[in-house]
Design a protein around this motif. Structure first.
Motif, PDB file in Angstrom:
ATOM      1  N   TYR A   5       0.831  -1.205   0.000  1.00  0.00           N
ATOM      2  CA  TYR A   5       0.000   0.000   0.000  1.00  0.00           C
ATOM      3  C   TYR A   5       0.864   1.253   0.000  1.00  0.00           C
ATOM      4  CZ  TYR A   5      -4.057  -2.931   1.167  1.00  0.00           C
ATOM      5  OH  TYR A   5      -5.062  -3.870   1.165  1.00  0.00           O
ATOM      6  N   LEU A   6       1.926   1.235   0.796  1.00  0.00           N
ATOM      7  CA  LEU A   6       2.842   2.375   0.826  1.00  0.00           C
ATOM      8  C   LEU A   6       3.549   2.558  -0.519  1.00  0.00           C
ATOM      9  CD1 LEU A   6       4.427   2.045   4.380  1.00  0.00           C
ATOM     10  CD2 LEU A   6       2.916   3.857   3.561  1.00  0.00           C
ATOM     11  N   LEU A   7       3.909   1.449  -1.133  1.00  0.00           N
ATOM     12  CA  LEU A   7       4.537   1.511  -2.453  1.00  0.00           C
ATOM     13  C   LEU A   7       3.580   2.120  -3.477  1.00  0.00           C
ATOM     14  CD1 LEU A   7       6.851   0.740  -4.413  1.00  0.00           C
ATOM     15  CD2 LEU A   7       5.713  -1.468  -4.678  1.00  0.00           C
ATOM     16  N   LEU A   8       2.334   1.698  -3.451  1.00  0.00           N
ATOM     17  CA  LEU A   8       1.332   2.237  -4.370  1.00  0.00           C
ATOM     18  C   LEU A   8       1.101   3.722  -4.110  1.00  0.00           C
ATOM     19  CD1 LEU A   8      -0.769   1.890  -6.616  1.00  0.00           C
ATOM     20  CD2 LEU A   8      -2.392   1.167  -4.846  1.00  0.00           C
ATOM     21  N   PHE A   9       0.915   4.092  -2.842  1.00  0.00           N
ATOM     22  CA  PHE A   9       0.702   5.493  -2.488  1.00  0.00           C
ATOM     23  C   PHE A   9       1.889   6.344  -2.947  1.00  0.00           C
ATOM     24  CE2 PHE A   9       1.148   9.176   0.233  1.00  0.00           C
ATOM     25  CZ  PHE A   9      -0.135   9.699   0.237  1.00  0.00           C
ATOM     26  N   SER A  10       3.099   5.884  -2.674  1.00  0.00           N
ATOM     27  CA  SER A  10       4.298   6.638  -3.040  1.00  0.00           C
ATOM     28  C   SER A  10       4.437   6.792  -4.547  1.00  0.00           C
ATOM     29  CB  SER A  10       5.554   5.960  -2.486  1.00  0.00           C
ATOM     30  OG  SER A  10       5.493   5.888  -1.097  1.00  0.00           O
ATOM     31  N   PRO A  20       8.993  11.755 -13.617  1.00  0.00           N
ATOM     32  CA  PRO A  20       8.426  10.722 -14.503  1.00  0.00           C
ATOM     33  C   PRO A  20       8.238   9.400 -13.750  1.00  0.00           C
ATOM     34  CG  PRO A  20      10.752  11.011 -14.965  1.00  0.00           C
ATOM     35  CD  PRO A  20      10.397  12.022 -13.901  1.00  0.00           C
ATOM     36  N   PHE A  21       7.027   9.135 -13.346  1.00  0.00           N
ATOM     37  CA  PHE A  21       6.698   7.935 -12.590  1.00  0.00           C
ATOM     38  C   PHE A  21       5.375   7.389 -13.107  1.00  0.00           C
ATOM     39  CE2 PHE A  21       7.695   5.588  -8.705  1.00  0.00           C
ATOM     40  CZ  PHE A  21       9.017   5.920  -8.514  1.00  0.00           C
ATOM     41  N   TYR A  22       5.191   6.078 -13.054  1.00  0.00           N
ATOM     42  CA  TYR A  22       3.972   5.475 -13.583  1.00  0.00           C
ATOM     43  C   TYR A  22       3.361   4.553 -12.533  1.00  0.00           C
ATOM     44  CZ  TYR A  22       5.768   7.424 -17.817  1.00  0.00           C
ATOM     45  OH  TYR A  22       6.239   8.311 -18.747  1.00  0.00           O
ATOM     46  N   SER A  23       2.374   5.062 -11.842  1.00  0.00           N
ATOM     47  CA  SER A  23       1.748   4.300 -10.769  1.00  0.00           C
ATOM     48  C   SER A  23       0.815   3.219 -11.299  1.00  0.00           C
ATOM     49  CB  SER A  23       0.978   5.239  -9.854  1.00  0.00           C
ATOM     50  OG  SER A  23       0.032   5.985 -10.589  1.00  0.00           O
ATOM     51  N   PHE A  28      -1.505  -2.205 -11.401  1.00  0.00           N
ATOM     52  CA  PHE A  28      -1.746  -3.399 -12.209  1.00  0.00           C
ATOM     53  C   PHE A  28      -1.164  -4.641 -11.530  1.00  0.00           C
ATOM     54  CE2 PHE A  28      -0.473  -6.402 -15.515  1.00  0.00           C
ATOM     55  CZ  PHE A  28      -1.666  -6.589 -16.196  1.00  0.00           C
ATOM     56  N   ALA A  29       0.081  -4.530 -11.066  1.00  0.00           N
ATOM     57  CA  ALA A  29       0.737  -5.673 -10.421  1.00  0.00           C
ATOM     58  C   ALA A  29       0.012  -6.082  -9.144  1.00  0.00           C
ATOM     59  CB  ALA A  29       2.192  -5.328 -10.123  1.00  0.00           C
ATOM     60  N   LEU A  30      -0.411  -5.119  -8.347  1.00  0.00           N
ATOM     61  CA  LEU A  30      -1.111  -5.436  -7.104  1.00  0.00           C
ATOM     62  C   LEU A  30      -2.493  -6.033  -7.371  1.00  0.00           C
ATOM     63  CD1 LEU A  30      -0.076  -2.379  -4.901  1.00  0.00           C
ATOM     64  CD2 LEU A  30       0.766  -4.727  -4.770  1.00  0.00           C
ATOM     65  N   LEU A  31      -3.133  -5.563  -8.418  1.00  0.00           N
ATOM     66  CA  LEU A  31      -4.422  -6.157  -8.789  1.00  0.00           C
ATOM     67  C   LEU A  31      -4.241  -7.595  -9.249  1.00  0.00           C
ATOM     68  CD1 LEU A  31      -5.979  -3.119 -10.698  1.00  0.00           C
ATOM     69  CD2 LEU A  31      -6.883  -4.154  -8.600  1.00  0.00           C
ATOM     70  N   ARG A  32      -3.190  -7.850 -10.013  1.00  0.00           N
ATOM     71  CA  ARG A  32      -2.923  -9.209 -10.500  1.00  0.00           C
ATOM     72  C   ARG A  32      -2.574 -10.156  -9.350  1.00  0.00           C
ATOM     73  NH1 ARG A  32      -5.175 -10.522 -14.850  1.00  0.00           N
ATOM     74  NH2 ARG A  32      -3.586 -11.217 -16.253  1.00  0.00           N
ATOM     75  N   VAL A  39      -9.848  -0.805  -2.387  1.00  0.00           N
ATOM     76  CA  VAL A  39      -8.793  -0.283  -1.514  1.00  0.00           C
ATOM     77  C   VAL A  39      -7.643   0.271  -2.353  1.00  0.00           C
ATOM     78  CG1 VAL A  39      -7.064  -0.919   0.224  1.00  0.00           C
ATOM     79  CG2 VAL A  39      -9.400  -1.810   0.395  1.00  0.00           C
ATOM     80  N   LEU A  40      -7.231  -0.463  -3.365  1.00  0.00           N
ATOM     81  CA  LEU A  40      -6.110  -0.040  -4.195  1.00  0.00           C
ATOM     82  C   LEU A  40      -6.421   1.242  -4.967  1.00  0.00           C
ATOM     83  CD1 LEU A  40      -4.865  -3.488  -5.541  1.00  0.00           C
ATOM     84  CD2 LEU A  40      -3.880  -2.100  -3.694  1.00  0.00           C
ATOM     85  N   VAL A  41      -7.615   1.332  -5.533  1.00  0.00           N
ATOM     86  CA  VAL A  41      -8.000   2.552  -6.257  1.00  0.00           C
ATOM     87  C   VAL A  41      -8.061   3.736  -5.294  1.00  0.00           C
ATOM     88  CG1 VAL A  41      -9.923   3.686  -7.456  1.00  0.00           C
ATOM     89  CG2 VAL A  41      -9.160   1.425  -8.188  1.00  0.00           C
ATOM     90  N   SER A  42      -8.563   3.505  -4.099  1.00  0.00           N
ATOM     91  CA  SER A  42      -8.643   4.583  -3.106  1.00  0.00           C
ATOM     92  C   SER A  42      -7.261   5.092  -2.722  1.00  0.00           C
ATOM     93  CB  SER A  42      -9.383   4.110  -1.854  1.00  0.00           C
ATOM     94  OG  SER A  42     -10.698   3.737  -2.175  1.00  0.00           O
ATOM     95  N   ILE A  43      -6.335   4.180  -2.483  1.00  0.00           N
ATOM     96  CA  ILE A  43      -4.976   4.564  -2.100  1.00  0.00           C
ATOM     97  C   ILE A  43      -4.284   5.288  -3.253  1.00  0.00           C
ATOM     98  CG2 ILE A  43      -2.681   3.632  -1.555  1.00  0.00           C
ATOM     99  CD1 ILE A  43      -4.160   1.461   0.087  1.00  0.00           C
TER     100      ILE A  43
END
Length: 143
Positions: A5-10, A20-23, A28-32, A39-43
């Protein structure tokens, strides 16, 4: 899971700044891996929207230099652009999620005196819709 979650938020936060960053890749990886889409979309939306607020604040900071001789825009130009943006342009903040030009929109929004509550509403909505589309595209992607 908290680390993910912290990785996704960051990554979402950094992607909204001028870096230049692509969240979407992280999402995608966390969903897979079976993460909860809500939760992931919210974060991701929270991180990306807060990153856009950094750009908004940078725009506010730049306004402090408008009286300097080296400042590129004249006060009359800024006033005219602010009137136009307030009348027509704030809806463009729904496109702040775009990889090209989206960061500039969030920076310009403060220079154009878009109120923070409106900024948060439009930018957050656009970014949430982008992340929701990633969820749907992930469901269609082959395993």
């Amino acid at each position: 899971m908290i680390l993910y979650y912290l990785l996704l938020f960051s990554s979402a936060f950094l992607a909204a700044t001028i870096l230049p960053f692509y969240s979407e890749v992280v999402l995608f990886a966390l969903l897979r891996d079976g993460g909860d889409p809500i939760v992931l979309v919210s974060i991701a939306t929270l991180g990306n929207t807060l990153g856009a607020v950094v750009n908004w604040l940078l725009g506010w900071y730049l306004l402090h230099f408008q009286d300097r001789r080296w400042f590129y825009f004249k006060p009359a130009q800024i006033e005219r652009a602010q009137r136009w943006f307030q009348r027509y342009g704030f809806w463009t903040l729904l496109l702040a999620w775009m990889p090209v030009g989206g960061d500039a929109l969030t920076l310009i929004a403060c220079i154009m005196k878009v109120r923070l509550w409106l900024f948060l509403l439009l930018v957050g909505t656009g970014k949430a819709l982008r992340y929701i589309s990633v969820v749907y595209l992930t469901a269609w992607a082959p395993v």
